[in-house]
Motif scaffolding. Structure first.
Motif, PDB file in Angstrom:
ATOM      1  N   HIS A 389      31.542  46.422  55.320  1.00  0.00           N
ATOM      2  CA  HIS A 389      33.250  45.947  54.577  1.00  0.00           C
ATOM      3  C   HIS A 389      32.573  45.082  53.421  1.00  0.00           C
ATOM      4  CE1 HIS A 389      34.497  46.184  59.048  1.00  0.00           C
ATOM      5  NE2 HIS A 389      33.601  46.610  59.324  1.00  0.00           N
ATOM      6  N   PRO A 390      34.070  45.081  52.567  1.00  0.00           N
ATOM      7  CA  PRO A 390      33.727  44.178  51.692  1.00  0.00           C
ATOM      8  C   PRO A 390      33.339  42.835  51.557  1.00  0.00           C
ATOM      9  CG  PRO A 390      36.397  44.813  51.904  1.00  0.00           C
ATOM     10  CD  PRO A 390      35.123  45.759  53.315  1.00  0.00           C
ATOM     11  N   TRP A 391      32.956  42.015  50.374  1.00  0.00           N
ATOM     12  CA  TRP A 391      32.918  40.212  50.855  1.00  0.00           C
ATOM     13  C   TRP A 391      34.359  39.888  50.062  1.00  0.00           C
ATOM     14  CZ3 TRP A 391      32.905  38.096  45.615  1.00  0.00           C
ATOM     15  CH2 TRP A 391      33.014  36.911  45.625  1.00  0.00           C
ATOM     16  N   ARG A 392      34.398  39.243  50.605  1.00  0.00           N
ATOM     17  CA  ARG A 392      36.468  38.890  50.119  1.00  0.00           C
ATOM     18  C   ARG A 392      36.473  37.967  50.037  1.00  0.00           C
ATOM     19  NH1 ARG A 392      39.971  43.287  49.678  1.00  0.00           N
ATOM     20  NH2 ARG A 392      40.447  44.501  51.230  1.00  0.00           N
ATOM     21  N   GLY A 393      35.685  37.769  48.302  1.00  0.00           N
ATOM     22  CA  GLY A 393      35.485  35.492  48.312  1.00  0.00           C
ATOM     23  C   GLY A 393      36.474  35.804  47.180  1.00  0.00           C
ATOM     24  N   ASP A 394      36.241  34.868  46.260  1.00  0.00           N
ATOM     25  CA  ASP A 394      36.551  34.286  44.771  1.00  0.00           C
ATOM     26  C   ASP A 394      35.898  35.792  44.374  1.00  0.00           C
ATOM     27  OD1 ASP A 394      37.751  33.781  42.301  1.00  0.00           O
ATOM     28  OD2 ASP A 394      37.736  31.309  43.055  1.00  0.00           O
ATOM     29  N   PHE A 395      36.296  36.741  43.568  1.00  0.00           N
ATOM     30  CA  PHE A 395      36.193  37.752  42.364  1.00  0.00           C
ATOM     31  C   PHE A 395      35.247  36.740  41.573  1.00  0.00           C
ATOM     32  CE2 PHE A 395      38.371  40.613  45.561  1.00  0.00           C
ATOM     33  CZ  PHE A 395      36.675  41.881  45.881  1.00  0.00           C
ATOM     34  N   ASN A 396      36.780  35.674  40.949  1.00  0.00           N
ATOM     35  CA  ASN A 396      37.002  34.610  39.386  1.00  0.00           C
ATOM     36  C   ASN A 396      35.060  33.739  39.728  1.00  0.00           C
ATOM     37  OD1 ASN A 396      38.774  36.152  38.261  1.00  0.00           O
ATOM     38  ND2 ASN A 396      39.999  35.662  40.461  1.00  0.00           N
ATOM     39  N   GLU A 397      34.964  33.576  41.008  1.00  0.00           N
ATOM     40  CA  GLU A 397      33.425  33.060  41.098  1.00  0.00           C
ATOM     41  C   GLU A 397      32.084  32.965  39.735  1.00  0.00           C
ATOM     42  OE1 GLU A 397      30.470  31.795  44.167  1.00  0.00           O
ATOM     43  OE2 GLU A 397      31.997  33.029  44.977  1.00  0.00           O
ATOM     44  N   CYS A 398      32.561  34.076  39.538  1.00  0.00           N
ATOM     45  CA  CYS A 398      30.977  35.049  38.804  1.00  0.00           C
ATOM     46  C   CYS A 398      31.444  35.948  37.758  1.00  0.00           C
ATOM     47  CB  CYS A 398      29.853  34.349  38.996  1.00  0.00           C
ATOM     48  SG  CYS A 398      29.231  35.254  40.804  1.00  0.00           S
ATOM     49  N   GLU A 399      30.529  36.141  36.636  1.00  0.00           N
ATOM     50  CA  GLU A 399      30.439  38.114  36.139  1.00  0.00           C
ATOM     51  C   GLU A 399      30.006  38.908  37.076  1.00  0.00           C
ATOM     52  OE1 GLU A 399      31.427  40.245  33.480  1.00  0.00           O
ATOM     53  OE2 GLU A 399      31.654  38.004  33.708  1.00  0.00           O
ATOM     54  N   ALA A 400      28.688  38.595  38.316  1.00  0.00           N
ATOM     55  CA  ALA A 400      28.797  39.796  39.120  1.00  0.00           C
ATOM     56  C   ALA A 400      29.943  39.501  40.081  1.00  0.00           C
ATOM     57  CB  ALA A 400      27.149  38.405  40.402  1.00  0.00           C
ATOM     58  N   ALA A 401      30.778  38.988  40.131  1.00  0.00           N
ATOM     59  CA  ALA A 401      31.487  39.029  41.369  1.00  0.00           C
ATOM     60  C   ALA A 401      32.314  39.535  40.715  1.00  0.00           C
ATOM     61  CB  ALA A 401      32.400  37.805  41.806  1.00  0.00           C
ATOM     62  N   ARG A 402      33.288  39.865  39.600  1.00  0.00           N
ATOM     63  CA  ARG A 402      34.126  40.400  38.913  1.00  0.00           C
ATOM     64  C   ARG A 402      33.664  42.371  38.648  1.00  0.00           C
ATOM     65  NH1 ARG A 402      38.144  37.363  36.137  1.00  0.00           N
ATOM     66  NH2 ARG A 402      38.222  39.646  35.035  1.00  0.00           N
ATOM     67  N   ASP A 403      32.669  42.429  38.412  1.00  0.00           N
ATOM     68  CA  ASP A 403      31.428  43.630  38.216  1.00  0.00           C
ATOM     69  C   ASP A 403      32.412  44.557  39.838  1.00  0.00           C
ATOM     70  OD1 ASP A 403      31.146  43.239  36.146  1.00  0.00           O
ATOM     71  OD2 ASP A 403      28.601  42.755  36.212  1.00  0.00           O
ATOM     72  N   TYR A 404      31.668  43.558  40.981  1.00  0.00           N
ATOM     73  CA  TYR A 404      31.508  43.903  42.363  1.00  0.00           C
ATOM     74  C   TYR A 404      32.616  44.479  42.583  1.00  0.00           C
ATOM     75  CZ  TYR A 404      31.834  43.783  46.817  1.00  0.00           C
ATOM     76  OH  TYR A 404      31.371  44.114  48.661  1.00  0.00           O
ATOM     77  N   ALA A 405      33.980  43.900  42.249  1.00  0.00           N
ATOM     78  CA  ALA A 405      34.914  43.828  42.380  1.00  0.00           C
ATOM     79  C   ALA A 405      36.128  45.402  41.655  1.00  0.00           C
ATOM     80  CB  ALA A 405      36.111  42.811  41.485  1.00  0.00           C
ATOM     81  N   ASP A 406      35.438  45.724  40.271  1.00  0.00           N
ATOM     82  CA  ASP A 406      34.969  46.926  40.029  1.00  0.00           C
ATOM     83  C   ASP A 406      34.104  48.065  40.433  1.00  0.00           C
ATOM     84  OD1 ASP A 406      36.590  45.725  37.701  1.00  0.00           O
ATOM     85  OD2 ASP A 406      34.792  45.428  36.134  1.00  0.00           O
ATOM     86  N   ASP A 407      33.453  47.782  41.216  1.00  0.00           N
ATOM     87  CA  ASP A 407      32.401  48.675  41.854  1.00  0.00           C
ATOM     88  C   ASP A 407      33.057  48.549  43.626  1.00  0.00           C
ATOM     89  OD1 ASP A 407      30.754  48.796  39.943  1.00  0.00           O
ATOM     90  OD2 ASP A 407      29.251  47.193  40.348  1.00  0.00           O
ATOM     91  N   LEU A 408      34.271  47.649  43.754  1.00  0.00           N
ATOM     92  CA  LEU A 408      34.653  48.129  45.542  1.00  0.00           C
ATOM     93  C   LEU A 408      35.746  49.554  45.364  1.00  0.00           C
ATOM     94  CD1 LEU A 408      35.574  45.097  46.828  1.00  0.00           C
ATOM     95  CD2 LEU A 408      34.568  46.908  47.932  1.00  0.00           C
ATOM     96  N   VAL A 409      35.970  49.570  43.536  1.00  0.00           N
ATOM     97  CA  VAL A 409      37.271  50.720  43.966  1.00  0.00           C
ATOM     98  C   VAL A 409      36.928  51.758  43.853  1.00  0.00           C
ATOM     99  CG1 VAL A 409      39.108  51.477  42.310  1.00  0.00           C
ATOM    100  CG2 VAL A 409      39.044  48.760  42.712  1.00  0.00           C
TER     101      VAL A 409
END
Length: 464
Positions: A389-409
């Motif tokens: 199950h993916p984390w569904r928080g604010d992908f703009n919260e930090c750089e790691a969250a943006r990278d995580y969003a890219d990896d999710l795809v």
């Protein structure tokens, strides 16, 4: 008595499957298992084997009038009455539940929390390196824990730990993401008192690629040949049959010698929607694997030491249940467990290794009876499929969250590819179904703010 031609007659089937309650495992949760009731014309056979001694327990899925049921058991010798028994159907149902292919799920953590923790560690210990940093080593020492060794093996990070007290070990493991359940102190303490160490492993995601049954009949016999006659069972069968064999030994796993034994594909991430369609997934997956082997393979779905399980689709069988199934070596020293030195109340360990084999057969694809061998291989294996199950928080919260969003795809693409390979389902249709549930690149982009382009020099040498 020798057994030669088992299982023929007016009605014959050899096996079936079942479901049970969830249990925590692998820092995740068991959520479902494959049910043998998914299959028609299915039979179950339990085989207990030790040297030339065998106890066979045969269950049929016959659903007609009991008076019309027939199970033909040709034998070379005439069995004595004491060699024949009828068993509680619940015994094989329990074996079925314990060994069934299973679905487990995990939930991703906030990537920003992980990022901040790594930042804090880096500031406190700038020269630290390797999988376990100096801070973790110091915490371990403070808690009486010694990291004896650490390894990277495939997608796993592995530690070998020793400890002075169970409280300290459990505290360190929990602090480092191993999530030991409450109430484990006594069990952990008992192992430590025996001078045992602990092998612990984590998955490193960066390296990770991705009722109508009659009571079973039992027969005890001796024979140098370890085999299961199945040919008579195809005489009156309509189409192909399913056979599930639960083989128990004290040496290791059981394999077929005259047909190819293949491990069912396992430990693969699949899309979240499979949780609601696990029965259909398993049937189609098994059919697809049978087709890939031209219908001529026996599939291993489980091989494990009966003393434990992880994750548990059902509790291991008790000593009394194993005795009823014919496990004859448990108390051959003449001592009951409670009379042995060091006995402690509660469940007792058992020296039984169980192998679950599954085949789909008819007279054409399996013209010979099954012959088996007992191996010394005690490596654990299970048919296991993973939901993340993916984390569904604010992908703009930090750089790691943006990278995580890219990896999710990329991860979702891999899950779709895995499911297509396992089942033969159309990959495009799988992705459409995932997108409808919110698991697609479009769903990620909706939550992402446009990314500011950095100066070219900040993108040199990994600085960006």
């Amino acid at each position: 008595m020798k057994l030669r031609h088992i299982l023929g007659g007016a009605a014959l089937g050899l096996a079936s499957l079942s479901l049970s309650a969830p249990a925590q495992a692998f820092c995740g949760f068991f959520v479902a298992k494959a049910d043998t009731d998914l299959f028609n014309d299915a039979s179950k056979v339990a085989l207990v084997r030790d040297d030339e001694r065998t106890v066979i327990t045969m269950a049929s899925d016959y659903r007609g009038e009991p008076s019309e049921f027939a199970m033909v058991i040709p034998v070379v010798d005439v069995p004595e009455r004491e060699q024949i028994n009828v068993a509680d159907p619940g015994l094989i149902e329990h074996l079925d539940e314990y060994t069934a292919p299973r679905l487990v799920e995990y939930h991703d953590e906030n990537p920003c929390d992980v990022y901040r923790y790594r930042d804090a560690v880096a500031m406190a210990a700038p020269e630290a390196g390797g999988a376990i940093d100096d801070m973790a080593m110091e915490e371990a020492e403070d808690l009486g824990v010694t990291i004896e060794a650490e390894y990277e093996v495939g997608e796993y990070d592995i530690l070998i730990l020793s400890a002075e007290e169970s409280d300290g070990l459990i505290s360190w493991l929990n602090q480092n993401g191993y999530r030991i359940p409450d109430g484990a102190e006594e069990v952990v303490g008992s192992y430590l008192k025996q001078g045992m160490k602990f092998f612990v492993a984590k998955v490193n995601l960066e390296r990770h690629d991705g009722a109508g049954f009659l009571r079973p009949i039992q027969v005890a016999y001796e024979d140098e040949d370890f085999m299961l006659p199945i040919r008579l069972g195809t005489v009156n069968a309509e189409g192909k049959q399913e056979l599930f064999v639960f083989a128990m030994t004290r040496k290791g796993r059981v394999e077929t010698t005259n047909y190819k034994t293949v491990k069912l594909p396992s430990d693969m991430d699949v899309p979240i929607f499979v949780k609601d369609e696990f029965g259909e997934f398993y049937k189609d997956m098994f059919a697809h694997q049978v087709e890939k082997e031209n219908g001529k393979a026996v599939f291993m779905e489980y091989a494990w030491d009966m003393s434990w399980c992880d994750p548990c689709a059902a509790e291991p069988l008790s000593r009394s249940q194993l005795r009823e199934l014919g496990v004859m070596w448990l108390d051959e020293d003449g001592q009951q467990p409670e009379s042995r030195p060091g006995f402690r109340p509660g469940p007792q360990p058992v020296d039984v290794f169980v192998t679950r084999l599954h085949l789909r057969y008819d007279g054409k694809t399996f013209p010979q009876d099954l012959t088996f061998q007992v191996t010394g291989d005690r490596d654990n294996y299970q048919g296991r499929y993973v939901l993340r199950h993916p984390w569904r928080g604010d992908f703009n919260e930090c750089e790691a969250a943006r990278d995580y969003a890219d990896d999710l795809v990329d991860r979702w693409d891999q899950e779709a590819e895995n499911l297509a390979k396992l089942t033969g389902w159309d990959e495009a249709e799988i992705k459409d179904k995932m997108a409808a549930g919110g698991y697609s690149e479009a769903s990620i982009n909706m939550d992402l703010e446009p990314k500011e382009k950095k100066p070219w020099w900040q993108r040199l040498w990994g600085n960006g």
